[in-house]
Scaffold this active site. Structure first.
Site, short mmCIF file in Angstrom:
data_model
loop_
_atom_site.label_atom_id
_atom_site.label_comp_id
_atom_site.label_asym_id
_atom_site.label_seq_id
_atom_site.Cartn_x
_atom_site.Cartn_y
_atom_site.Cartn_z
N TYR A 117 43.78 50.53 45.54
CA TYR A 117 43.90 49.42 44.47
C TYR A 117 43.77 50.23 43.01
CZ TYR A 117 43.30 45.42 41.72
OH TYR A 117 43.42 44.28 40.58
N SER B 196 45.74 46.27 35.71
CA SER B 196 44.20 45.83 35.99
C SER B 196 43.57 46.87 35.09
CB SER B 196 43.99 45.81 37.23
OG SER B 196 42.36 45.86 37.32
#
Length: 263
Positions: A157, A144
């Site tokens: 995250y 990501s």
């Protein structure tokens, strides 16, 4: 390794996190290509529904959590026994939860890291040795752009995706002498259940089906690193280049993902 639609046998593709979002979209793309699929996800009923909707395709489903390395290894053994070694293994399973240090969220930090990072390692582990020996196959990790900088409120995250980016880079170099490509795909904002509840603007938001199609194309080309949607690659580069004092001031008051349920 470049994959061609002209090859004699259909592609064999093993995907984790395949019950919804990016994983389900990737499974649909490869099903349209006539691939043999091995699909892993916690929600077995969703996998069963996908298989029922594709009755003419060989699809093996494995209800399992990527945090369970033994279950992943068993799924890998079963898939190989039925269909042979996969051509493509996609470690896609991931979770995103808002967390804060000092607020009792330690278990959530661990859960996100176990899923997004260790789950990726555990996905590749049962296949890497055989691929090296055969000198073929492709390992694909869904990382990501959130791993570029630490996003406030999303420390778990961001950390997990930063770890995934570094791991995939190391693995790419390790596997290079054996002719086994390692592909890093770094999504920006993709329209999935994971992003549906984000309470902030998501620039360049891309549909999961479009993302999956572009990802499959990048894998087929043998691309080592790709960001979709492409404007997020520019945004990520600019974000990385920001001096710390500028980054701190800009993101101090940025909207944040809500904390995980129960906190």
């Amino acid at each position: 390794m470049r994959h061609s639609a002209m090859q004699d046998a259909p592609l064999k593709v093993f995907i984790t996190g395949a019950s919804s979002g990016i994983g389900a979209a990737l499974a649909a793309v490869y099903a349209r290509q006539g691939a043999v699929l091995g699909l892993v996800a916690r929600r077995g009923e969703a996998l069963a529904g996908f298989r029922q909707s594709h009755p003419d395709h060989p699809i093996a489903i494995y209800p399992a959590d990527v945090r369970d390395a033994d279950a992943l290894a068993a799924a890998a053994r079963d898939f190989i026994a039925q269909y042979g070694m996969p051509d493509i293994v996609i470690a896609n399973a991931g979770v995103s939860r808002g967390v804060l240090t000092g607020e009792g969220d330690l278990a959530t930090f661990r859960d996100v890291m176990d899923t997004n990072y260790f789950g990726m390692v555990a996905t590749f582990e049962p296949f890497a040795s055989a691929m090296k020996q055969a000198r073929r196959g492709t390992l694909v990790g869904i990382a990501s752009v959130a791993g570029v900088r630490g996003l406030p409120g999303s420390g778990a995250y961001s950390a997990s995706k930063a770890a995934a980016l570094a791991y995939l880079e190391a693995l790419r170099v390790e596997m290079r002498p054996f002719g086994v490509p390692v592909v890093t795909i770094a999504p920006g904002y993709i329209r999935t259940p994971m992003t549906a509840k984000n309470p902030y603007r998501m620039p360049f938001l891309m549909d999961a089906d479009q993302f999956a199609a572009k990802t499959a194309q990048a894998i087929a080309r043998g691309t080592s690193f790709a960001v979709f949607p492409w404007p997020m690659r520019v945004a990520a580069a600019m974000l990385r280049a920001l001096p710390r004092w500028v980054y701190d001031r800009v993101f101090e008051k940025a909207p944040r993902k809500p904390r995980a349920a129960g906190h």
